[in-house]
Motif scaffolding. Sequence first.
Motif, PDB file in Angstrom:
ATOM      1  N   LEU A  27       0.921  -1.100  -0.069  1.00  0.00           N
ATOM      2  CA  LEU A  27      -0.297  -0.140  -0.339  1.00  0.00           C
ATOM      3  C   LEU A  27       0.932   1.091  -0.141  1.00  0.00           C
ATOM      4  CD1 LEU A  27      -2.451   1.149  -0.032  1.00  0.00           C
ATOM      5  CD2 LEU A  27      -2.173   1.074   2.357  1.00  0.00           C
ATOM      6  N   SER A  28       2.216   1.468   0.484  1.00  0.00           N
ATOM      7  CA  SER A  28       2.696   2.560   0.514  1.00  0.00           C
ATOM      8  C   SER A  28       3.065   2.680  -0.733  1.00  0.00           C
ATOM      9  CB  SER A  28       3.847   2.051   1.926  1.00  0.00           C
ATOM     10  OG  SER A  28       3.349   2.074   3.565  1.00  0.00           O
ATOM     11  N   ARG A  29       3.889   2.264  -1.230  1.00  0.00           N
ATOM     12  CA  ARG A  29       4.969   1.914  -2.480  1.00  0.00           C
ATOM     13  C   ARG A  29       3.353   2.336  -3.245  1.00  0.00           C
ATOM     14  NH1 ARG A  29       6.614  -4.370  -2.792  1.00  0.00           N
ATOM     15  NH2 ARG A  29       4.802  -5.159  -4.117  1.00  0.00           N
ATOM     16  N   SER A  30       2.291   1.821  -3.448  1.00  0.00           N
ATOM     17  CA  SER A  30       1.241   2.313  -4.636  1.00  0.00           C
ATOM     18  C   SER A  30       0.601   3.836  -4.217  1.00  0.00           C
ATOM     19  CB  SER A  30       0.021   0.992  -4.378  1.00  0.00           C
ATOM     20  OG  SER A  30       0.386  -0.392  -4.741  1.00  0.00           O
ATOM     21  N   ILE A  31       0.849   3.627  -3.185  1.00  0.00           N
ATOM     22  CA  ILE A  31       0.196   5.413  -2.714  1.00  0.00           C
ATOM     23  C   ILE A  31       1.557   6.402  -3.467  1.00  0.00           C
ATOM     24  CG2 ILE A  31      -0.698   6.590  -1.425  1.00  0.00           C
ATOM     25  CD1 ILE A  31      -1.814   4.711   0.707  1.00  0.00           C
ATOM     26  N   ILE A  39       9.214   6.747   3.339  1.00  0.00           N
ATOM     27  CA  ILE A  39       9.948   6.046   4.765  1.00  0.00           C
ATOM     28  C   ILE A  39       9.329   4.782   4.967  1.00  0.00           C
ATOM     29  CG2 ILE A  39      10.693   6.475   6.914  1.00  0.00           C
ATOM     30  CD1 ILE A  39      10.486   9.626   6.455  1.00  0.00           C
ATOM     31  N   ASP A  40      10.580   4.349   4.939  1.00  0.00           N
ATOM     32  CA  ASP A  40      10.714   2.663   5.810  1.00  0.00           C
ATOM     33  C   ASP A  40      10.986   3.136   7.208  1.00  0.00           C
ATOM     34  OD1 ASP A  40      10.574  -0.131   5.715  1.00  0.00           O
ATOM     35  OD2 ASP A  40      10.934  -0.282   3.604  1.00  0.00           O
ATOM     36  N   THR A  41      10.587   2.153   8.121  1.00  0.00           N
ATOM     37  CA  THR A  41      10.218   1.964   9.749  1.00  0.00           C
ATOM     38  C   THR A  41      10.573   0.682   9.633  1.00  0.00           C
ATOM     39  OG1 THR A  41       8.868   2.849  10.207  1.00  0.00           O
ATOM     40  CG2 THR A  41       9.519   4.403   9.511  1.00  0.00           C
ATOM     41  N   ASP A  42      10.011   0.060   8.819  1.00  0.00           N
ATOM     42  CA  ASP A  42      10.233  -1.526   9.181  1.00  0.00           C
ATOM     43  C   ASP A  42      11.339  -2.120   8.983  1.00  0.00           C
ATOM     44  OD1 ASP A  42      10.036  -4.315   9.422  1.00  0.00           O
ATOM     45  OD2 ASP A  42       8.125  -4.512   7.743  1.00  0.00           O
ATOM     46  N   GLU A  43      11.998  -2.839  10.203  1.00  0.00           N
ATOM     47  CA  GLU A  43      13.254  -3.252  10.181  1.00  0.00           C
ATOM     48  C   GLU A  43      13.189  -4.215   9.225  1.00  0.00           C
ATOM     49  OE1 GLU A  43      12.168  -6.611  13.207  1.00  0.00           O
ATOM     50  OE2 GLU A  43      13.540  -5.336  14.141  1.00  0.00           O
ATOM     51  N   GLN A  44      12.220  -4.982   8.599  1.00  0.00           N
ATOM     52  CA  GLN A  44      12.554  -5.351   7.300  1.00  0.00           C
ATOM     53  C   GLN A  44      12.661  -5.011   6.333  1.00  0.00           C
ATOM     54  OE1 GLN A  44       9.245  -8.304   6.691  1.00  0.00           O
ATOM     55  NE2 GLN A  44       8.753  -8.358   9.143  1.00  0.00           N
ATOM     56  N   ALA A  45      12.259  -4.078   6.052  1.00  0.00           N
ATOM     57  CA  ALA A  45      12.998  -2.984   4.671  1.00  0.00           C
ATOM     58  C   ALA A  45      12.404  -3.399   3.557  1.00  0.00           C
ATOM     59  CB  ALA A  45      14.680  -3.256   4.949  1.00  0.00           C
ATOM     60  N   GLY A  46      10.713  -3.489   3.164  1.00  0.00           N
ATOM     61  CA  GLY A  46      11.116  -4.319   1.817  1.00  0.00           C
ATOM     62  C   GLY A  46      10.599  -3.234   0.873  1.00  0.00           C
ATOM     63  N   LEU A  47      10.045  -1.408   1.289  1.00  0.00           N
ATOM     64  CA  LEU A  47       9.919  -0.639   1.309  1.00  0.00           C
ATOM     65  C   LEU A  47      11.170  -0.005   0.862  1.00  0.00           C
ATOM     66  CD1 LEU A  47       7.888   1.532   0.155  1.00  0.00           C
ATOM     67  CD2 LEU A  47       8.077   2.630   1.875  1.00  0.00           C
ATOM     68  N   ALA A  48      12.006  -0.255   1.553  1.00  0.00           N
ATOM     69  CA  ALA A  48      13.438   0.377   0.772  1.00  0.00           C
ATOM     70  C   ALA A  48      14.182  -0.477   0.163  1.00  0.00           C
ATOM     71  CB  ALA A  48      14.573   0.413   2.245  1.00  0.00           C
ATOM     72  N   MET A  49      13.887  -1.871  -0.155  1.00  0.00           N
ATOM     73  CA  MET A  49      14.746  -3.312  -1.050  1.00  0.00           C
ATOM     74  C   MET A  49      14.168  -2.898  -2.452  1.00  0.00           C
ATOM     75  SD  MET A  49      15.597  -6.723   0.733  1.00  0.00           S
ATOM     76  CE  MET A  49      13.720  -6.431   1.994  1.00  0.00           C
ATOM     77  N   PHE A 105      13.214   8.030  -1.972  1.00  0.00           N
ATOM     78  CA  PHE A 105      12.920   7.329  -0.654  1.00  0.00           C
ATOM     79  C   PHE A 105      14.169   8.261   0.573  1.00  0.00           C
ATOM     80  CE2 PHE A 105      15.033   4.345   1.766  1.00  0.00           C
ATOM     81  CZ  PHE A 105      13.855   3.913   2.771  1.00  0.00           C
ATOM     82  N   ALA A 106      13.465   8.288   1.614  1.00  0.00           N
ATOM     83  CA  ALA A 106      14.020   9.099   2.728  1.00  0.00           C
ATOM     84  C   ALA A 106      14.596   8.050   3.755  1.00  0.00           C
ATOM     85  CB  ALA A 106      13.589   9.693   3.502  1.00  0.00           C
ATOM     86  N   SER A 107      15.603   8.051   3.290  1.00  0.00           N
ATOM     87  CA  SER A 107      16.467   6.760   4.641  1.00  0.00           C
ATOM     88  C   SER A 107      16.644   7.762   6.076  1.00  0.00           C
ATOM     89  CB  SER A 107      17.847   6.849   4.504  1.00  0.00           C
ATOM     90  OG  SER A 107      18.169   5.794   5.098  1.00  0.00           O
ATOM     91  N   VAL A 108      16.009   7.414   7.092  1.00  0.00           N
ATOM     92  CA  VAL A 108      15.938   7.984   8.126  1.00  0.00           C
ATOM     93  C   VAL A 108      16.066   7.513   9.570  1.00  0.00           C
ATOM     94  CG1 VAL A 108      14.542   9.743   7.040  1.00  0.00           C
ATOM     95  CG2 VAL A 108      13.300   8.298   8.479  1.00  0.00           C
ATOM     96  N   THR A 109      16.322   7.543  10.557  1.00  0.00           N
ATOM     97  CA  THR A 109      16.067   6.862  11.791  1.00  0.00           C
ATOM     98  C   THR A 109      14.952   7.363  12.929  1.00  0.00           C
ATOM     99  OG1 THR A 109      17.556   7.900  12.994  1.00  0.00           O
ATOM    100  CG2 THR A 109      18.365   6.028  11.715  1.00  0.00           C
ATOM    101  N   ILE A 110      14.807   6.629  13.601  1.00  0.00           N
ATOM    102  CA  ILE A 110      13.657   7.038  14.886  1.00  0.00           C
ATOM    103  C   ILE A 110      13.745   8.281  15.166  1.00  0.00           C
ATOM    104  CG2 ILE A 110      11.799   6.218  16.562  1.00  0.00           C
ATOM    105  CD1 ILE A 110      10.938   5.361  13.700  1.00  0.00           C
ATOM    106  N   ASP A 111      15.061   8.144  15.880  1.00  0.00           N
ATOM    107  CA  ASP A 111      15.381   9.572  16.690  1.00  0.00           C
ATOM    108  C   ASP A 111      16.076  10.444  15.762  1.00  0.00           C
ATOM    109  OD1 ASP A 111      15.838   7.754  18.472  1.00  0.00           O
ATOM    110  OD2 ASP A 111      18.106   6.831  17.941  1.00  0.00           O
ATOM    111  N   ASN A 112      15.684  10.808  14.178  1.00  0.00           N
ATOM    112  CA  ASN A 112      15.728  11.957  13.956  1.00  0.00           C
ATOM    113  C   ASN A 112      14.457  12.069  12.772  1.00  0.00           C
ATOM    114  OD1 ASN A 112      16.477  10.634  11.511  1.00  0.00           O
ATOM    115  ND2 ASN A 112      18.320  10.876  11.195  1.00  0.00           N
TER     116      ASN A 112
END
Length: 152
Positions: free
Chosen positions: A18-22, A37-47, A59-66
């Motif tokens: 859904l994220s990538r389709s939207i 932004i992919d916050t899932d450790e499986q990183a499916g959206l990033a891959m 694609f914005a590579s971020v961590t929760i802290d930032n």
Amino acid sequence: MQTLVIASRKGGAGKTTLSRSIGVMAEISGAGPVALIDTDEQAGLAMWWNARESQTPVFASVTIDNLKSHLEGLRNAGVKLVVIDTPPGLNSESTATLEAVLPNADLVLIPVRPSPDDLRSVGATIQLVEQAKKRWSLLLTVQLIEQVFPVR
């Protein structure tokens, strides 16, 4: 800038799809620029994004802290829509991630498949979203019967 969070405590609900389709459809329809932004450790959206040829949506590579500062940077760069894919699970790490993401949401979409397991688990997601006082909507996701049981 609008921030759309795709969240479900249940794995396999269709959050990444859904994220990538939207994101792609928003770009195609002229609602961009869009950032994913992919916050899932499986990183499916990033891959998925790394395997593509197109550079949009970005694609914005971020961590929760930032996350908050990166969202501000995206706003300043002219991004109109941010779509955030979140992790499944009821463990403390995925809960902490979702709790950190939710305050940034303008809307939370909660995908749910029409199955007993999905319907039982949706309450935990809704509870977190309501605690964050965010608008939300359920999105019923279905798979075509022909995809599950191919006609021969």
